[in-house]
Scaffold this active site. Structure first.
Site, PDB file in Angstrom:
ATOM      1  N   LYS A 106      30.071  20.197   1.927  1.00 53.00           N
ATOM      2  CA  LYS A 106      31.389  20.575   2.291  1.00 53.00           C
ATOM      3  C   LYS A 106      32.927  19.010   1.479  1.00 53.00           C
ATOM      4  CE  LYS A 106      31.313  24.358   5.210  1.00 53.00           C
ATOM      5  NZ  LYS A 106      31.343  25.267   6.375  1.00 53.00           N
ATOM      6  N   LYS A 157      39.261  22.779   4.381  1.00 55.77           N
ATOM      7  CA  LYS A 157      39.413  23.188   5.815  1.00 55.77           C
ATOM      8  C   LYS A 157      39.672  21.916   6.855  1.00 55.77           C
ATOM      9  CE  LYS A 157      35.009  23.468   7.277  1.00 55.77           C
ATOM     10  NZ  LYS A 157      34.417  22.313   8.389  1.00 55.77           N
ATOM     11  N   GLN A 166      33.666  14.739   7.853  1.00 55.91           N
ATOM     12  CA  GLN A 166      34.024  14.910   6.046  1.00 55.91           C
ATOM     13  C   GLN A 166      35.542  15.023   6.013  1.00 55.91           C
ATOM     14  OE1 GLN A 166      30.380  15.619   3.899  1.00 55.91           O
ATOM     15  NE2 GLN A 166      30.635  13.660   4.971  1.00 55.91           N
TER      16      GLN A 166
HETATM   17  N1  LIG Z   1      27.694  20.004  10.987  1.00 58.84           N
HETATM   18  C1  LIG Z   1      27.720  21.025  10.283  1.00 58.84           C
HETATM   19  O1  LIG Z   1      28.122  22.000  11.656  1.00 58.84           O
HETATM   20  C2  LIG Z   1      27.703  21.644   8.575  1.00 58.84           C
HETATM   21  C3  LIG Z   1      27.804  23.043   8.645  1.00 58.84           C
HETATM   22  C4  LIG Z   1      27.860  23.321   7.428  1.00 58.84           C
HETATM   23  C5  LIG Z   1      28.600  22.367   6.523  1.00 58.84           C
HETATM   24  N2  LIG Z   1      28.610  21.113   6.794  1.00 58.84           N
HETATM   25  C6  LIG Z   1      28.356  20.357   5.922  1.00 58.84           C
HETATM   26  O2  LIG Z   1      26.840  19.798   5.349  1.00 58.84           O
HETATM   27  C7  LIG Z   1      27.072  18.474   5.028  1.00 58.84           C
HETATM   28  C8  LIG Z   1      25.777  17.493   5.443  1.00 58.84           C
HETATM   29  O3  LIG Z   1      26.088  17.444   7.077  1.00 58.84           O
HETATM   30  P1  LIG Z   1      25.436  17.110   8.267  1.00 58.84           P
HETATM   31  O4  LIG Z   1      25.649  17.959   9.974  1.00 58.84           O
HETATM   32  O5  LIG Z   1      24.072  18.047   7.793  1.00 58.84           O
HETATM   33  O6  LIG Z   1      25.010  15.344   8.398  1.00 58.84           O
HETATM   34  P2  LIG Z   1      25.494  14.705   9.479  1.00 58.84           P
HETATM   35  O7  LIG Z   1      26.691  14.923   9.732  1.00 58.84           O
HETATM   36  O8  LIG Z   1      24.539  15.882  10.224  1.00 58.84           O
HETATM   37  O9  LIG Z   1      25.074  13.060   8.252  1.00 58.84           O
HETATM   38  C9  LIG Z   1      23.648  12.524   9.088  1.00 58.84           C
HETATM   39  C10 LIG Z   1      22.846  12.400   7.675  1.00 58.84           C
HETATM   40  O10 LIG Z   1      23.653  11.538   6.913  1.00 58.84           O
HETATM   41  C11 LIG Z   1      22.293  10.611   7.024  1.00 58.84           C
HETATM   42  N3  LIG Z   1      22.312   9.278   6.372  1.00 58.84           N
HETATM   43  C12 LIG Z   1      23.754   8.559   7.041  1.00 58.84           C
HETATM   44  N4  LIG Z   1      23.542   7.006   6.044  1.00 58.84           N
HETATM   45  C13 LIG Z   1      22.868   7.501   4.847  1.00 58.84           C
HETATM   46  C14 LIG Z   1      22.694   7.241   3.814  1.00 58.84           C
HETATM   47  N5  LIG Z   1      23.165   6.015   3.689  1.00 58.84           N
HETATM   48  N6  LIG Z   1      22.733   7.511   2.527  1.00 58.84           N
HETATM   49  C15 LIG Z   1      21.945   9.027   3.122  1.00 58.84           C
HETATM   50  N7  LIG Z   1      22.080   9.686   3.798  1.00 58.84           N
HETATM   51  C16 LIG Z   1      22.971   9.242   4.691  1.00 58.84           C
HETATM   52  C17 LIG Z   1      21.178  10.960   7.922  1.00 58.84           C
HETATM   53  O11 LIG Z   1      19.836  10.527   7.380  1.00 58.84           O
HETATM   54  C18 LIG Z   1      21.535  11.909   8.146  1.00 58.84           C
HETATM   55  O12 LIG Z   1      20.814  13.452   7.490  1.00 58.84           O
HETATM   56  C19 LIG Z   1      28.364  18.669   5.058  1.00 58.84           C
HETATM   57  O13 LIG Z   1      29.020  17.670   3.900  1.00 58.84           O
HETATM   58  C20 LIG Z   1      29.323  18.874   5.885  1.00 58.84           C
HETATM   59  O14 LIG Z   1      30.658  18.672   5.679  1.00 58.84           O
HETATM   60  C21 LIG Z   1      27.467  20.846   8.055  1.00 58.84           C
HETATM   61  O1  LIG Z   2      31.634  19.860  11.933  1.00 58.60           O
HETATM   62  P1  LIG Z   2      32.648  19.792  11.086  1.00 58.60           P
HETATM   63  O2  LIG Z   2      33.723  19.990  11.105  1.00 58.60           O
HETATM   64  O3  LIG Z   2      31.751  19.305   9.726  1.00 58.60           O
HETATM   65  O4  LIG Z   2      32.404  21.647  10.613  1.00 58.60           O
HETATM   66  C1  LIG Z   2      30.943  22.354  10.221  1.00 58.60           C
HETATM   67  C2  LIG Z   2      31.345  23.694  10.067  1.00 58.60           C
HETATM   68  O5  LIG Z   2      31.779  23.134   8.302  1.00 58.60           O
HETATM   69  C3  LIG Z   2      31.999  24.736  10.159  1.00 58.60           C
HETATM   70  O6  LIG Z   2      31.658  25.820   9.577  1.00 58.60           O
END
Ligand SMILES: NC(=O)c1ccc[n+]([C@@H]2O[C@H](COP(=O)([O-])OP(=O)(O)OC[C@H]3O[C@@H](n4cnc5c(N)ncnc54)[C@H](O)[C@@H]3O)[C@@H](O)[C@H]2O)c1
Ligand SMILES: O=P(O)(O)OC[C@H](O)CO
Length: 423
Positions: free
Chosen positions: A143, A278, A373
């Site tokens: 995202k 968002k 993000q």
């Molecule tokens: N967490 C949620 O609820 C959620 C839901 C939907 C979408 N997303 C989206 O999914 C994507 C991934 O989010 P997430 O929640 O899995 O990540 P996260 O916020 O848990 O971030 C941590 C991750 O980043 C990695 N990391 C840290 N330093 C790093 C580096 N130097 N190089 C590479 N990786 C490194 C860590 O190993 C870990 O896997 C984002 O774009 C987020 O917006 C997140």
């Molecule tokens: O926890 P946030 O703000 O990164 O949002 C998580 C997901 O994108 C919600 O759909």
């Protein structure tokens, strides 16, 4: 015995990323590869950014005999089948294999699922260039948007162009911790590959790739120009007929769970932009909630935010974006609502206002390595708008960055948005 023409190969799936959402998506996918051996290899590789991690004392995997010694995160995941740092207390399927080498994890995979914070994708994508199956297909769960002052592109496009493959997008009202606990929700997957031998989607920013074909631009190529005048130089490679087709049905089978419902669409730009933009609005919602202004103020920033999201999509991605993707799908208004209710961007912005500290400080203190993000997206989108003199046309997006950087305060939000209403 296989009948003539029936698929003889199965798709290998690799998840690139293992954070809060990366680990949750790996769980979903691994449950489905096990249930559908006719389509997929059971084992799912998950690339893990390796780090030394202590098993928390309150974890059931804490071993007092090992004391305080840190262990490799890949080893913890492969031993205990739990990502104790980023998705604690959730059992991961045993067919997930954590791998610290992204090249090794992606080797031979026909399906690559990109799921990591957007600030890290550039370096990882570079490592994959020339090291993946040329006919692989991707799904980006990231995202964020890829922005420079001169260009804006979707990560699905940018990944696709850089690796010479087609990449769709998955996004929705999807707070990972809830889904990992198998609480029901919906998501949206956009997958719309062009015909074989055609150019891949729209091209992106400066992502030099060995797999790019050096083409001379002909009049026919003009048809491939997007709204920003860019022309793709990548040609899509056909999936060998030995594999099951990679179409909407196969991707739905890969991601659908009884607790994770999937709607397939074709609007990759709309799905990607909803998830990215968002996050800026969620920061604004956290600001006004942290100030104690209640639900009406939060609803007001969500309304203006939704309008700016649609306007941004239409202005910079033109005909390819459907307004309905923002107003009717999980990746649009539903994600806006959930993110402004319980997302990390919302929660950290709220805490920052309540404590009188920066959002970055709250992120570092409260998220245990997870990454916001919204703060970087607010900055990136603003630099793109500023370069075009368009900041005033996006008053909420602009206000969020100005508050993050101390040029405005939360108290200025009503006046900043009212000024826009007068124009
Ligand atoms: N967490 C949620 O609820 C959620 C839901 C939907 C979408 N997303 C989206 O999914 C994507 C991934 O989010 P997430 O929640 O899995 O990540 P996260 O916020 O848990 O971030 C941590 C991750 O980043 C990695 N990391 C840290 N330093 C790093 C580096 N130097 N190089 C590479 N990786 C490194 C860590 O190993 C870990 O896997 C984002 O774009 C987020 O917006 C997140
Ligand atoms: O926890 P946030 O703000 O990164 O949002 C998580 C997901 O994108 C919600 O759909």
């Amino acid at each position: 015995m296989a009948t003539l023409g029936a698929p003889t190969k199965k798709h290998k799936v690799t998840i690139i990323g293992s954070g809060n959402w990366g680990s949750t998506i790996a769980k979903i996918v691994a449950e489905n590869t096990k249930e559908h051996p006719e389509l997929f290899q059971e084992e799912v590789q998950m690339w893990v950014y390796e780090e030394d991690v202590m098993v928390p004392k309150d974890s059931k995997h804490y071993d007092s005999s090992k004391g305080e010694s840190p262990q490799k995160l890949t080893s913890i995941i492969n031993t205990y089948h739990e990502n104790v740092k980023y998705l604690p207390n959730i059992a991961l399927p045993k067919n997930i294999v954590a791998n610290p080498s992204v090249v090794d994890a992606a080797k031979g995979s026909s399906i690559l699922v990109f799921n990591l914070p957007h600030q890290f994708i550039g370096r990882i994508s570079k490592q994959l260039e020339g090291n993946i199956l040329p006919y692989a297909r991707g799904i980006s769960c990231i995202k964020g948007v890829n922005v420079t002052e001169s260009e804006i592109s979707l990560f699905s496009e940018w990944i696709g162009e850089g690796l010479g493959i087609y990449c769709g997008a998955l996004s929705g009202a999807n707070i990972a911790n809830e889904i990992a606990q198998e609480k029901w929700c919906e998501t949206t997957i956009a997958y719309d590959p062009p015909p074989i031998d055609s150019r891949v989607a729209t091209p992106t920013g400066p992502s030099p790739s060995a797999s790019r074909v050096n083409l001379t631009i002909t009049p026919a190529d003009e048809e491939h120009r997007d709204v920003l005048g860019r022309i793709s130089k990548t040609k899509l490679k056909a999936l060998p007929s030995e594999y099951p087709p990679l179409d909407h049905a196969t991707f739905k089978t890969l991601f659908y769970r009884p607790y994770f419902h999937v709607r397939m669409v074709s609007d990759v730009a709309g799905v990607s932009l909803g998830g990215a933009l968002k996050n800026i609005v969620a920061l604004a919602a956290g600001f006004v909630d942290g100030r104690g202004w209640g639900d009406n103020a939060k609803a007001a920033v969500m309304r203006v935010g939704l309008l700016e999201m649609v306007k941004f999509g239409k202005e910079f991605f033109g005909q390819t974006v459907h307004t309905g993707t923002f107003t009717e799908e999980s990746c649009g208004v539903a994600d806006l609502i959930t993110s402004c209710s319980g997302g990390r961007n919302f929660r950290c912005a709220k805490m920052a206002v309540e404590r009188g500290v920066s959002v970055d400080e709250v992120e570092a203190k409260e998220l245990n390595g997870q990454k916001l993000q919204g703060t970087s997206t607010a900055k990136e989108v603003n630099s793109f708008l500023k370069a075009r003199g368009l900041e005033a046309e996006y008053p909420l997006f602009t206000a969020v960055l100005d508050i993050l950087e101390g040029r405005n305060t939360v108290d200025d939000i009503p006046a900043l948005l009212a000024r826009a209403d007068d124009d």
